[in-house]
Design an enzyme around this catalytic site. Structure first.
Site, short mmCIF file in Angstrom:
data_model
loop_
_atom_site.label_atom_id
_atom_site.label_comp_id
_atom_site.label_asym_id
_atom_site.label_seq_id
_atom_site.Cartn_x
_atom_site.Cartn_y
_atom_site.Cartn_z
N TRP A 197 0.80 -1.22 0.00
CA TRP A 197 0.00 0.00 0.00
C TRP A 197 0.84 1.28 0.00
CZ3 TRP A 197 1.69 2.68 4.12
CH2 TRP A 197 2.23 1.94 5.18
N ASN A 198 2.14 1.19 0.28
CA ASN A 198 2.86 2.44 0.62
C ASN A 198 3.24 3.31 -0.58
OD1 ASN A 198 4.82 0.54 -0.05
ND2 ASN A 198 6.26 1.21 1.53
N LYS A 257 -2.42 -7.84 -8.02
CA LYS A 257 -3.25 -7.73 -6.82
C LYS A 257 -2.68 -6.63 -5.93
CE LYS A 257 -3.05 -9.31 -2.89
NZ LYS A 257 -3.45 -8.04 -2.27
N ALA A 288 -2.74 -3.94 -2.67
CA ALA A 288 -3.18 -4.06 -1.28
C ALA A 288 -4.62 -3.55 -1.14
CB ALA A 288 -2.26 -3.25 -0.37
N SER A 305 6.02 -7.27 3.23
CA SER A 305 6.78 -7.57 4.44
C SER A 305 7.49 -8.91 4.33
CB SER A 305 5.83 -7.59 5.64
OG SER A 305 4.88 -8.63 5.46
N GLU A 311 10.66 -8.42 -2.97
CA GLU A 311 11.13 -7.11 -2.47
C GLU A 311 10.55 -6.97 -1.07
OE1 GLU A 311 13.20 -5.06 -3.83
OE2 GLU A 311 13.29 -5.79 -5.90
N LEU A 312 11.38 -7.18 -0.06
CA LEU A 312 10.84 -7.32 1.31
C LEU A 312 11.27 -6.15 2.21
CD1 LEU A 312 11.42 -11.19 1.55
CD2 LEU A 312 9.44 -9.95 0.66
N ARG A 343 10.11 11.03 4.46
CA ARG A 343 9.40 10.85 3.19
C ARG A 343 8.37 9.73 3.38
NH1 ARG A 343 10.61 8.15 -2.12
NH2 ARG A 343 11.79 6.69 -0.86
N CYS A 366 10.14 1.16 2.60
CA CYS A 366 11.10 0.08 2.89
C CYS A 366 12.51 0.65 2.95
CB CYS A 366 11.01 -1.01 1.83
SG CYS A 366 11.21 -0.35 0.18
N GLU A 417 11.34 -2.89 11.85
CA GLU A 417 11.04 -1.85 10.87
C GLU A 417 10.01 -0.90 11.51
OE1 GLU A 417 9.40 -3.60 7.34
OE2 GLU A 417 10.39 -2.16 6.05
N SER A 465 16.16 5.71 -4.80
CA SER A 465 15.28 5.06 -5.77
C SER A 465 15.35 5.74 -7.13
CB SER A 465 13.83 5.12 -5.27
OG SER A 465 13.75 4.49 -4.01
P1 NAP Z 1 2.28 -6.90 3.60
O1 NAP Z 1 1.33 -6.94 4.71
O2 NAP Z 1 3.29 -7.97 3.48
O3 NAP Z 1 1.37 -6.84 2.28
C1 NAP Z 1 1.93 -6.72 0.99
C2 NAP Z 1 0.97 -7.26 -0.03
O4 NAP Z 1 0.76 -8.65 0.21
C3 NAP Z 1 -0.42 -6.63 0.00
O5 NAP Z 1 -0.95 -6.62 -1.30
C4 NAP Z 1 -1.21 -7.62 0.87
O6 NAP Z 1 -2.58 -7.56 0.61
C5 NAP Z 1 -0.62 -8.92 0.38
N1 NAP Z 1 -0.74 -10.05 1.30
C6 NAP Z 1 -0.76 -10.05 2.65
N2 NAP Z 1 -0.87 -11.31 3.11
C7 NAP Z 1 -0.92 -12.12 2.01
C8 NAP Z 1 -1.04 -13.52 1.83
N3 NAP Z 1 -1.12 -14.37 2.84
N4 NAP Z 1 -1.05 -14.00 0.56
C9 NAP Z 1 -0.97 -13.17 -0.49
N5 NAP Z 1 -0.86 -11.83 -0.38
C10 NAP Z 1 -0.83 -11.31 0.86
O7 NAP Z 1 3.09 -5.54 3.55
P2 NAP Z 1 2.52 -4.07 3.63
O8 NAP Z 1 2.19 -3.76 5.04
O9 NAP Z 1 1.47 -3.85 2.59
O10 NAP Z 1 3.79 -3.22 3.15
C11 NAP Z 1 4.79 -2.86 4.02
C12 NAP Z 1 5.98 -3.79 3.87
O11 NAP Z 1 6.40 -3.80 2.51
C13 NAP Z 1 7.18 -3.33 4.67
O12 NAP Z 1 7.79 -4.42 5.27
C14 NAP Z 1 8.08 -2.72 3.59
O13 NAP Z 1 9.45 -2.71 3.92
C15 NAP Z 1 7.80 -3.60 2.44
N6 NAP Z 1 8.16 -2.94 1.19
C16 NAP Z 1 9.26 -3.38 0.53
C17 NAP Z 1 9.64 -2.75 -0.64
C18 NAP Z 1 10.87 -3.20 -1.38
O14 NAP Z 1 10.98 -2.84 -2.53
N7 NAP Z 1 11.75 -3.97 -0.78
C19 NAP Z 1 8.90 -1.67 -1.14
C20 NAP Z 1 7.76 -1.27 -0.43
C21 NAP Z 1 7.41 -1.92 0.74
P3 NAP Z 1 -3.60 -7.07 1.75
O15 NAP Z 1 -2.93 -5.95 2.47
O16 NAP Z 1 -4.79 -6.64 0.99
O17 NAP Z 1 -3.83 -8.28 2.60
#
Ligand code: NAP
Length: 487
Positions: free
Chosen positions: A160-161, A184, A186, A239, A260-261, A288, A294, A391, A451
């Protein structure tokens, strides 16, 4: 309350699932509501996919796969380029949509439009640069041909971010490589992806090449898609715990994955740093996206001789921040994405203070509508504090100190993550030593934001697998074939 301009824009966002070129409601007729995190109000109600919809989207991506793979690279690139132009034409709408659903200030949302659209342009150019190799084998008995082929239907899961950039960073290279996709987003921020999908249609994308499913049950919808042998690639940003779960689900089918975690970026300031630049970089790297990146600096590791002055200057800057709805003029800090994020920031601050850290500003949630947390600075954060391990994903700047270079390196590398590191030093030799010694996929050397669509974005250790952007990005969606012919 949304303004008329906001209501008109929200009405223009499709509210269905995009499957095989048609917008349609979910098979079971379910809907989900998207909220404005700065007010808690519902922005729009959209289709809520169930597992049958997910499979229909995969069917559509599979059906369109052969024709899209056979479409000339130049033609694929030109569609991406038209999509880039359309995003530019609608940049104010795209920016406002991100501010409404995610909360970031409008100026930052405009910055994300520039960054996110660039993946469409960059990969429109990379589409025509996929080449192979040809040459004799060492024995002189044959000729070797090495060629690249689209990997096939892909499933793309985004967080979502960064609602636009996280989508274009996957969709653009996949399409450029000749792959069809199911996307898909968020559930908290699906509107930008729906709007982008409409722009891709307007740019001339054939039916079924991009399919979008929005759902409140991401696990239940995703599992059967990932288990289907017709799927050839999973690309996930989110995540580390969810990424690990998806890797487990991918293992039985030996599914190709990109991950990408999460991150836990160190921001190291040496005593020879240009402190003006370090403060400027620190504010960008920390605040920011309201700290929800991330790449956000998570741990400020500052030489003890400059830590006091650094803390004084960042505290003064933070005290000048304006908190509010991202659409309001002058606002620099919007809401956090939801109440859980506020609770987490609060708990991390509380733990750090209990272990001896000092608050120089902020530290509390803000009552009232919306999910706001005060921008915060903590000094003297003790080793072992949760905030140094987890984090933060919020506007909290935590400062710990060091005395020797070896100590700084040990502290910076003391994490299971390795996405990005920031280093401030005026010494070229020290900067080069840091490039060698820090366990990190990316590094900002006297720079607070790294980035760029032209760069290979990605992490070491538990921050992930694979790279997005750069020349590397398209190879995540290509597979290699080696052919031997007689000499
Ligand atoms: P998240 O909870 O892991 O969710 C990410 C995506 O996965 C969303 O679309 C979410 O959908 C989906 N999801 C969650 N559980 C799932 C499952 N069991 N099966 C399939 N899909 C599932 O992460 P977030 O809170 O949205 O984002 C924050 C995290 O992303 C942070 O840890 C950040 O560091 C990381 N991030 C990493 C990068 C990078 O490039 N390394 C860039 C941006 C963000 P729903 O929310 O609809 O369930």
């Amino acid at each position: 309350m949304t303004s008329t301009a906001e209501s008109d824009l929200l009405a223009a966002v499709p509210d269905g699932l995009l499957i095989g070129g048609r917008w349609r409601p979910g098979a079971a007729g379910r809907t989900l509501s998207v909220e404005d995190p700065s007010t808690g109000d519902t922005l729009k109600t959209i289709a809520d996919a169930d597992p049958a919809d997910g499979m229909a989207a995969l069917d559509a991506a599979v059906a369109a796969s052969a024709e899209w793979a056979a479409t000339p690279a130049r033609a694929r690139g030109e569609i991406l380029r038209r999509a880039f132009d359309l995003v530019q034409e609608r940049r104010e709408d795209v920016a406002l949509l991100m501010t409404l659903e995610m909360g970031k200030p409008l100026a930052e949302a405009r910055g994300e439009v520039t960054y996110g659209a660039e993946f469409l342009r960059w990969f429109s150019e990379e589409a025509v640069r996929v080449t192979g190799r040809y040459g004799p084998n060492p024995e002189g008995t044959g000729r070797m041909i090495v060629s690249q082929h689209p990997v096939g239907p892909c499933y793309l899961i985004t967080p979502w971010n960064f609602p636009l950039a996280m989508a274009t960073r996957k969709i653009a290279p996949a399409l450029a490589a000749g792959c069809t996709v199911v996307v898909k987003p968020a559930a908290q921020t699906p509107l930008t992806t729906l709007y982008l999908a409409r722009l891709l249609q307007d740019a001339g994308l054939p039916d079924g090449v991009v399919n979008v499913i929005t759902t409140s049950t991401s696990g239940a919808v995703s599992e059967p898609i990932i288990a289907d042998p017709r799927l050839r690639k999973l690309s996930f940003t989110g995540s580390t715990p969810v990424g690990r779960k998806l890797l487990e689900q991918s293992a039985p089918g030996v599914l190709r994955t990109s991950m990408e975690l999460g991150g836990n970026a160190p921001f190291v300031i040496f005593d020879d740093a240009d402190l003006d630049r370090a403060v400027e970089g620190a504010l960008a790297a920390k605040f920011r996206n309201i700290g929800q990146a991330c790449t956000a600096a998570n741990r400020f590791i500052v030489h003890s001789s400059v830590a006091g002055e650094f803390a004084r200057r960042v505290t003064a800057a933070v005290n000048g921040f304006v908190i509010g709805r991202g659409t309001e003029p002058g606002v620099t800090i919007g809401p956090l994405v939801d109440g859980n994020a506020v609770t987490k920031a609060e708990a991390l601050v509380k733990d750090a203070v209990a272990r001896g850290a000092e608050l120089t500003t902020g530290g509390s949630r803000i009552d009232g509508p919306g999910t706001f947390f005060e921008p915060t600075v903590l000094t003297g954060v003790a080793p072992g504090s949760d905030i140094l391990r987890e984090e933060i994903f919020g506007p909290v700047l935590a400062i710990a100190t060091f005395d020797t270079e070896d100590e700084a390196v040990a502290l910076a590398n003391d994490t299971e993550y390795g996405l990005v590191s920031y280093v401030y030093t005026e010494s070229l030799a020290r900067g080069q030593r840091m490039i060698d010694r820090l366990e990190t996929g990316m590094m900002g050397l006297n720079v607070g934001v790294v980035s760029n669509a032209a760069a290979p974005f990605g992490g070491w250790k538990m921050s992930g697998l694979g790279r997005e952007g750069g020349a590397e990005g398209i190879h995540e969606y290509l597979q290699t074939k080696y052919t031997l012919t007689p000499a």
